[in-house]
Design an enzyme around this catalytic site. Structure first.
Site, PDB file in Angstrom:
ATOM      1  N   GLY A 124      51.723  57.726  36.021  1.00  0.00           N
ATOM      2  CA  GLY A 124      52.863  57.083  35.387  1.00  0.00           C
ATOM      3  C   GLY A 124      53.256  55.782  36.063  1.00  0.00           C
ATOM      4  NE  ARG A 125      56.040  56.748  41.176  1.00  0.00           N
ATOM      5  CZ  ARG A 125      56.963  56.828  42.092  1.00  0.00           C
ATOM      6  NH1 ARG A 125      57.691  55.777  42.372  1.00  0.00           N
ATOM      7  NH2 ARG A 125      57.168  57.947  42.746  1.00  0.00           N
ATOM      8  CE  LYS A 174      53.746  56.614  44.282  1.00  0.00           C
ATOM      9  NZ  LYS A 174      53.595  57.818  45.110  1.00  0.00           N
ATOM     10  N   GLY A 206      57.893  53.261  35.954  1.00  0.00           N
ATOM     11  CA  GLY A 206      56.614  52.812  36.508  1.00  0.00           C
ATOM     12  C   GLY A 206      56.734  52.090  37.841  1.00  0.00           C
ATOM     13  CG  ASP A 214      51.151  66.823  39.178  1.00  0.00           C
ATOM     14  OD1 ASP A 214      51.490  67.984  39.452  1.00  0.00           O
ATOM     15  OD2 ASP A 214      51.929  65.851  39.256  1.00  0.00           O
ATOM     16  CG  ASN A 215      51.431  65.583  43.392  1.00  0.00           C
ATOM     17  OD1 ASN A 215      51.111  64.640  42.668  1.00  0.00           O
ATOM     18  ND2 ASN A 215      52.685  65.945  43.574  1.00  0.00           N
TER      19      ASN A 215
HETATM   20  P1  AMP Z   1      55.122  63.096  41.466  1.00  0.00           P
HETATM   21  O1  AMP Z   1      56.152  64.163  41.616  1.00  0.00           O
HETATM   22  O2  AMP Z   1      55.445  61.835  42.221  1.00  0.00           O
HETATM   23  O3  AMP Z   1      53.746  63.571  41.714  1.00  0.00           O
HETATM   24  O4  AMP Z   1      55.200  62.633  39.945  1.00  0.00           O
HETATM   25  C1  AMP Z   1      54.930  63.487  38.873  1.00  0.00           C
HETATM   26  C2  AMP Z   1      54.594  62.701  37.644  1.00  0.00           C
HETATM   27  O5  AMP Z   1      55.645  61.799  37.305  1.00  0.00           O
HETATM   28  C3  AMP Z   1      53.344  61.843  37.758  1.00  0.00           C
HETATM   29  O6  AMP Z   1      52.692  61.887  36.532  1.00  0.00           O
HETATM   30  C4  AMP Z   1      53.892  60.475  38.043  1.00  0.00           C
HETATM   31  O7  AMP Z   1      53.013  59.459  37.651  1.00  0.00           O
HETATM   32  C5  AMP Z   1      55.178  60.470  37.220  1.00  0.00           C
HETATM   33  N1  AMP Z   1      56.178  59.549  37.759  1.00  0.00           N
HETATM   34  C6  AMP Z   1      56.883  59.686  38.889  1.00  0.00           C
HETATM   35  N2  AMP Z   1      57.725  58.653  39.063  1.00  0.00           N
HETATM   36  C7  AMP Z   1      57.551  57.832  38.024  1.00  0.00           C
HETATM   37  C8  AMP Z   1      58.129  56.581  37.606  1.00  0.00           C
HETATM   38  N3  AMP Z   1      59.061  55.970  38.340  1.00  0.00           N
HETATM   39  N4  AMP Z   1      57.687  56.027  36.468  1.00  0.00           N
HETATM   40  C9  AMP Z   1      56.748  56.623  35.724  1.00  0.00           C
HETATM   41  N5  AMP Z   1      56.186  57.796  36.042  1.00  0.00           N
HETATM   42  C10 AMP Z   1      56.569  58.398  37.171  1.00  0.00           C
HETATM   43 MG    MG Z   2      51.932  62.845  41.688  1.00  0.00          MG
END
Ligand code: AMP
Ligand code: MG
Length: 549
Positions: A88-89, A109, A122, A255-256
């Site tokens: 997402g970013r 990122k 993003g 996803d991580n």
């Molecule tokens: P994370 O918890 O950081 O692994 O994020 C989980 C999901 O949310 C992933 O698909 C990220 O790409 C998306 N995501 C997190 N923060 C943002 C953001 N600020 N803008 C767009 N997508 C985000």
């Molecule tokens: Mg992630």
């Protein structure tokens, strides 16, 4: 290009980074640069080169013949399947190979929205970008498999986060350049599986085993079983490293989880100050799902989620070449394997995976963990004793838990423990007294703590005698694996605060911190700030980041 949408039958989408306003280079990691055969000194010494570097790694200039992309994946978040997530970013700029034949996928990122941004903007804020930049490089220096960080660039973009330190006041944006041999995650497989797109599950598994997880084939089974075994081994070894250095990831969603067993997605992570098995660094993890001690079993859960899409491929064993998945969009597809055979494969795959996880995960984990702990304690492998875990490690950790011991200072000072040729302690009581003051929080309970350590020290002393350990040589070995500098949360906070007034001050502080992060075992640091951080009393409460800042 950036419209949020479900993307079918594709593992990535092409998307360009958004233009970054007023990019300012805050830091470059020299060891990461070396991987790409770039010279940071050259770059910083030449204005034109620096500008070029900044425009590429802020996303403002796209290199010729490259076409950036974002990955499409799903994931189980906090136990539940979340559907399509994706980068997402994050936008990958290119893949490049160095002269050693290592391939690196370089990605930004915080460079703006992609088809996978859903409700997000993003972007990334400077504070969380500093955290990710420093910790990626620190983990690498600590010997933990991890994705890397090449550069940190601030922008004048104003970003708003609910968990901001000053409420909803806009914060400064930033872009981190990250790199990894591959950014493939468990969630990439789960996405296709959730859509019944088994041909793409298979293509992805073929790609992963031929291009990503290229480990030697070990043990029984077809290529998909071997792929799964390799991912299992890498994951177990990664989490063994975390447990040994005291790292709490915070968001172990599938996803991580990297198929290469790399620590990835630095959100609310923390290296614990005081040993606490129940530690939860993520403030939004109310039930402690990802508490420190649960990390190995969470890996098992996540591996099961990776295995589910692979059941038929694994279970078909030697018949896998004849396996043809049905396709609901193409009913005329030829040679499709019948339902009964598919069910049989599926069941067999389940059993193979169950057996593999039951029999192998714990061994991979324990072998790696005990070895790492032995090194921390200065115990030599050559006389490795089967009972080290039970007799030496477990009671030590129990003592640490009871007395809230500083996990890192303890090992670093343990290397000063000396014994005479007759096996007696040298200056035992005095040494222990001084030491306890250093390693327990604010000197409370020090006498009880010192007394409680004595029986363990006696066990340790006998263990050292058994292998005729030499004090001096052991100290050298221990100081080379037990960091003197640890990137604690309060230190990252100091670095973040140093940008409050002006960038020059911030950059200096960041540079000093980065230098310590990538050389964590030194006896002495030139920069006085680093020495102060090392010797400071660690604050009990500090500011923490949430998942997606
Ligand atoms: P994370 O918890 O950081 O692994 O994020 C989980 C999901 O949310 C992933 O698909 C990220 O790409 C998306 N995501 C997190 N923060 C943002 C953001 N600020 N803008 C767009 N997508 C985000
Ligand atoms: Mg992630």
């Amino acid at each position: 290009m950036r419209t949020p949408r479900p993307v079918h039958k594709a593992v990535y989408s092409h998307v360009y980074p958004e233009k970054a306003p007023d990019p300012v280079l805050l830091a470059i990691s020299t060891p990461a640069c070396e991987k790409l055969e770039l010279n940071p000194v050259d770059i910083k010494a030449d204005r034109q080169k620096e500008e070029e570097f900044v425009s590429i790694f802020s996303g403002n200039k796209i290199l010729p013949d490259t076409r950036p992309w974002s990955l499409n994946y799903a994931g189980h978040q906090f136990g539940f399947f979340a559907g399509q997530l994706g980068d997402g970013r994050a936008v990958s700029l290119f893949e490049t190979m160095n002269s050693k034949g290592e391939s690196w996928e370089v990605q930004l990122k915080g460079a703006g929205r992609t088809p996978y941004s859903r409700f997000g903007d993003g972007y990334a804020v400077l504070r969380s970008s500093i955290r990710e930049f420093l910790m990626s490089e620190h983990m690498n220096a600590l010997g933990v498999p991890t994705t890397r960080a090449l550069a940190l660039i601030a922008t004048s973009r104003e970003v708003i986060r609910e968990d901001g330190p000053r409420g909803l006041e806009p914060e400064r944006g930033a872009v981190v350049t990250r790199m990894a041999p591959s950014w493939l995650r468990f969630g990439n497989f789960e996405l296709f599986y959730s859509r019944d797109d088994m041909d793409n599950v298979r293509r992805l598994a073929d790609y992963a085993s031929e291009n990503v997880v290229k480990d030697e084939a070990k043990g029984s089974g077809n290529k998909y079983t071997r792929l799964f075994r390799n991912v299992t081994k890498r994951t177990a070894e990664m989490v063994a490293e975390w447990q040994a250095i005291g790292f709490n990831h915070g968001v172990m969603n599938t996803d991580n989880m990297s198929v290469l067993g790399l620590t990835m997605d630095y959100g609310p992570f923390q290296i614990m100050d005081y040993y606490d098995t129940n530690y939860v660094c993520n403030h939004s993890d109310d039930i402690g799902r990802y508490a420190f001690q649960r990390q190995p079993s969470v890996c098992l859960f996540n591996l099961v989620k990776l295995a589910v899409p692979l059941f038929e491929l694994i279970g078909a064993e030697g018949e896998v070449d004849q396996l043809v998945f049905p396709d609901k969009d193409n009913e005329t597809k030829e040679g499709v394997t019948d339902e009964e055979t598919l069910t049989k494969y599926r069941q067999n795959g389940k059993e193979i995976v169950q057996q593999l996880l039951n029999e192998e995960f714990k061994d991979y984990f324990m072998e790696h963990y005990v070895e790492k702990m032995r090194q921390k304690l200065g115990l030599k492998d050559s006389v490795a004793s089967e009972t080290d875990f039970k007799d030496v490690i477990v009671p030590l950790l129990a003592w640490m838990t009871d007395y809230h011991v500083d996990y890192h200072r303890f090992y670093r000072s343990l290397s000063n423990y000396r014994i005479t040729a007759e096996g007696e302690e040298v200056d035992g009581d005095r040494a222990i007294g001084e030491w306890i003051d250093i390693v327990t929080e604010l000197g409370e309970n020090t006498e009880a703590c010192a007394n409680a350590l004595k029986p363990w020290l006696s066990i340790y002393r006998h263990r050292l005698l058994k292998e005729r350990s030499d004090d001096k040589e052991r100290k050298q070995r221990m100081d080379a694996v037990n960091p003197r500098f640890v990137l604690r949360n309060f230190i990252v906070d100091r670095v973040i605060e140093s940008f409050d007034n002006d960038d020059e001050h911030g950059k200096e502080c960041l540079e000093a911190c980065l230098e310590a992060c990538i050389h964590p075992y030194r006896d002495h640091y030139e920069d006085q700030r680093v020495e102060e951080w090392i010797n400071a009393a660690v604050p009990a409460e500090d500011y923490r980041c949430s998942c997606s800042s």
